[in-house]
Design an enzyme around this catalytic site. Sequence first.
Site, PDB file in Angstrom:
ATOM      1  N   GLY A  13       0.827  -1.217   0.000  1.00 49.61           N
ATOM      2  CA  GLY A  13       0.000   0.000   0.000  1.00 49.61           C
ATOM      3  C   GLY A  13       0.853   1.255   0.000  1.00 49.61           C
ATOM      4  CB  ALA A  14       4.409   1.702  -0.403  1.00 47.37           C
ATOM      5  NE  ARG A  16      -4.265   6.546  -1.256  1.00 47.89           N
ATOM      6  CZ  ARG A  16      -5.356   5.996  -1.782  1.00 47.89           C
ATOM      7  NH1 ARG A  16      -5.527   6.001  -3.082  1.00 47.89           N
ATOM      8  NH2 ARG A  16      -6.294   5.503  -0.996  1.00 47.89           N
ATOM      9  CG  ASP A  66      -5.914  -8.308  -3.856  1.00 47.49           C
ATOM     10  OD1 ASP A  66      -5.716  -7.948  -2.673  1.00 47.49           O
ATOM     11  OD2 ASP A  66      -7.008  -8.730  -4.272  1.00 47.49           O
ATOM     12  CB  VAL A  67      -1.857  -7.602   0.430  1.00 47.45           C
ATOM     13  CG1 VAL A  67      -0.748  -6.676  -0.008  1.00 47.45           C
ATOM     14  CG2 VAL A  67      -3.045  -6.828   0.988  1.00 47.45           C
ATOM     15  CB  SER A 145      -5.729   1.566  13.596  1.00 46.22           C
ATOM     16  OG  SER A 145      -6.551   2.699  13.826  1.00 46.22           O
ATOM     17  CE1 TYR A 157      -8.616   0.581   9.037  1.00 47.10           C
ATOM     18  CE2 TYR A 157      -8.864   1.519  11.234  1.00 47.10           C
ATOM     19  CZ  TYR A 157      -8.158   1.407  10.048  1.00 47.10           C
ATOM     20  OH  TYR A 157      -7.002   2.125   9.879  1.00 47.10           O
ATOM     21  CB  ALA A 160      -9.138  -5.873  10.653  1.00 47.22           C
ATOM     22  CE  LYS A 161      -5.512  -0.967  10.397  1.00 41.55           C
ATOM     23  NZ  LYS A 161      -4.377  -1.344   9.515  1.00 41.55           N
TER      24      LYS A 161
END
Length: 257
Positions: A13-14, A16, A66-67, A145, A157, A160-161
């Site tokens: 995801g690098a 941006r 796609d990870v 996060s 989210y 998952a985090k």
Amino acid sequence: MGRFDGRVAVITGAARGIGLGVATRFAEEGASVAVVDLDESAAAESAAALPVAAGSSAKHTGIGADVGNGASVEAAIDRVVAELGGIHILMNNAGITRDNLLFKMTEDDWDLVMNVHLKGSFLMSKAAQKHFVAQKYGKIVNVSSTSALGNRGQANYSAAKMGLQGFTRTLGIELGPFGINVNAIAPGFIATEMTDATAARVGMSVEDFRKAAAEHNPVRRVGYPEDIAAAAAFLASDEASYITGQTLYVDGGVTLG
Ligand code: NAP
């Protein structure tokens, strides 16, 4: 002499945002960087703009993957090794949000978020660890996060985090004996397209949204990708070789209560 001279770093995801900030910092410190992102042309463009440290023979590459897809991940790691000559550092940063209150959250919203954050980090770490174990050296930095601690509208989210924090601790236990350190960073509000999109979703201007976020933490400013990059560079360096399984909150103190 940079901390990452001769090292190859893969950051998902690098193209941006936070990932690009980390890629830039690692490159400045001598690493060869593989920018992995969904869109190969965006990844290649970001990789081409990364600095090369003075006197360094580092090179960078952009890889579309796609990870959340095992075959895509295997192919990406194979390309990193073929194009950059090895792999030493992995940062599992790719992420998406599909926010909604529980009663409106769809099965797709749940699956998509789990697939990118949790399955993506699992697949990338599994593919990288083969190389790490063989060379008895590796660094994994996962991106959690502050939302892991609970955040309205982010059941998927947040789960998952927080899951990534357990994943980090478990890999720390399993991989430590092989010279591999596994840690996580839990960012607070970081000014990127992800938070700009949240501003739009809640009907606020980017400026007002950032101002409100800054007022909520003790240091009274929002974070920037550079703040996460500084922490990631430490955790991925040999200075942090006695640290594993930990989650470092880089959040301006917002979780202090
Ligand atoms: P961002 O600006 O939205 O960047 C995320 C990148 O990940 C995008 O380039 C996106 O590509 C890519 N991506 C999405 N799904 C992917 C997949 N399946 N495979 C490969 N790449 C994929 O987000 P960011 O703010 O920099 O966030 C980076 C990480 O930090 C995420 O894990 C996020 O959850 C976490 N984080 C962010 C904040 C914050 O305040 N910004 C706070 C805490 C944690 P596309 O553009 O093509 O979708």
